[in-house]
Design a protein around this motif. Sequence first.
Motif, PDB file in Angstrom:
ATOM      1  N   PRO A   1      31.335 -37.818   5.378  1.00 30.80           N
ATOM      2  CA  PRO A   1      31.224 -38.784   4.273  1.00 30.80           C
ATOM      3  C   PRO A   1      32.206 -38.449   3.152  1.00 30.80           C
ATOM      4  O   PRO A   1      32.555 -37.287   2.934  1.00 30.80           O
ATOM      5  N   TRP A   2      32.623 -39.459   2.426  1.00 29.18           N
ATOM      6  CA  TRP A   2      33.569 -39.241   1.341  1.00 29.18           C
ATOM      7  C   TRP A   2      33.003 -38.321   0.269  1.00 29.18           C
ATOM      8  O   TRP A   2      33.732 -37.532  -0.334  1.00 29.18           O
ATOM      9  N   GLU A   3      31.702 -38.400   0.033  1.00 29.25           N
ATOM     10  CA  GLU A   3      31.115 -37.523  -0.986  1.00 29.25           C
ATOM     11  C   GLU A   3      31.176 -36.051  -0.574  1.00 29.25           C
ATOM     12  O   GLU A   3      31.242 -35.163  -1.430  1.00 29.25           O
ATOM     13  N   ALA A   4      31.186 -35.807   0.734  1.00 28.11           N
ATOM     14  CA  ALA A   4      31.345 -34.425   1.214  1.00 28.11           C
ATOM     15  C   ALA A   4      32.768 -33.937   0.981  1.00 28.11           C
ATOM     16  O   ALA A   4      33.001 -32.777   0.618  1.00 28.11           O
ATOM     17  N   LEU A   5      33.756 -34.820   1.161  1.00 32.64           N
ATOM     18  CA  LEU A   5      35.149 -34.470   0.880  1.00 32.64           C
ATOM     19  C   LEU A   5      35.353 -34.188  -0.605  1.00 32.64           C
ATOM     20  O   LEU A   5      36.135 -33.313  -0.987  1.00 32.64           O
TER      21      LEU A   5
END
Length: 299
Positions: free
Chosen positions: A46-50
């Motif tokens: 997920p983008w929030e993990a990046l």
Amino acid sequence: MPFTAYSTAHHVLELPDHHPFPRYKYGGVAEALRGEVQVRPAPALPWEALALAHDPNYLARLRTQGLSRQESLRVGLPWSESLLTRALHAAGGTLMASRDALERGLGMNLAGGTHHAYPDRAEGYSLFNDVAVALANLRAEGFGGKALVVDLDAHQGNGTAVFFQNDSYVFTLSLHGERNYPLRKEKSDLDVGLPDGTADQAYLEALEQALSTGFACKPDLVFFNAGVDVLAGDRFGRLSLSLEGLAERDRMVFSRVRQAGIPLVIVMGGGYNRDPKVTVMAHAQTYRLALQAWSKSRV
């Protein structure tokens, strides 16, 4: 329960004909290991993990605009949705492998090792620095120990060095070709630059000393970038290891990790041999040796 290896083979990267990026090896290695390890598709990160590791402005530009022509030239890959999709899944595979390592002692991603990505930019076939992203997420999930990055790709892990340059809980070790890409090196905690054409004996002697230094930091987790572009005959590696020398390299790393009794995450790294069969064979050999070592340790 068998170990798991995560694969991006189900995502085809769209490239022009005769592009040097070795798309073939991801499916080839997964197929070579089928029956020896449980191969699962790597999930998309997920983008929030990046965002726990990468600059939010960089991520926003990737999502909305992709890479500019100049950025694509620096990466060495043309921009496409397939490039972004594959990078998200490759990074997701490293995070899953990292969680496996903490739970079971060994985690394996049949992709990743994208060590040229910086916090705020892409470079050298690397959109996201999968190891930096994985460690940031492990920390958010409660991991508070020290990490050692053993980067044995033929090219310096320049992006990884920058990610952790002020992080006292991460020791970055890079053993690479001194005159190879990137021409401008960053400062890892330990950089060992080797001359072109370095073969088995000199390489393994340098590695033994480097591992002694790296493990002196008493890590709680090791990330191993197991690039096979150190082999003789690689299009970009400029080093001259034999397959047996490569096997001994891997055994040395695995032995150190097992002696320390700590978890290991393996990511694929580079491999561009002029003979595609050699690239696949060499990568598969690394994972096979790890499976043997960890299976023995569980008996």
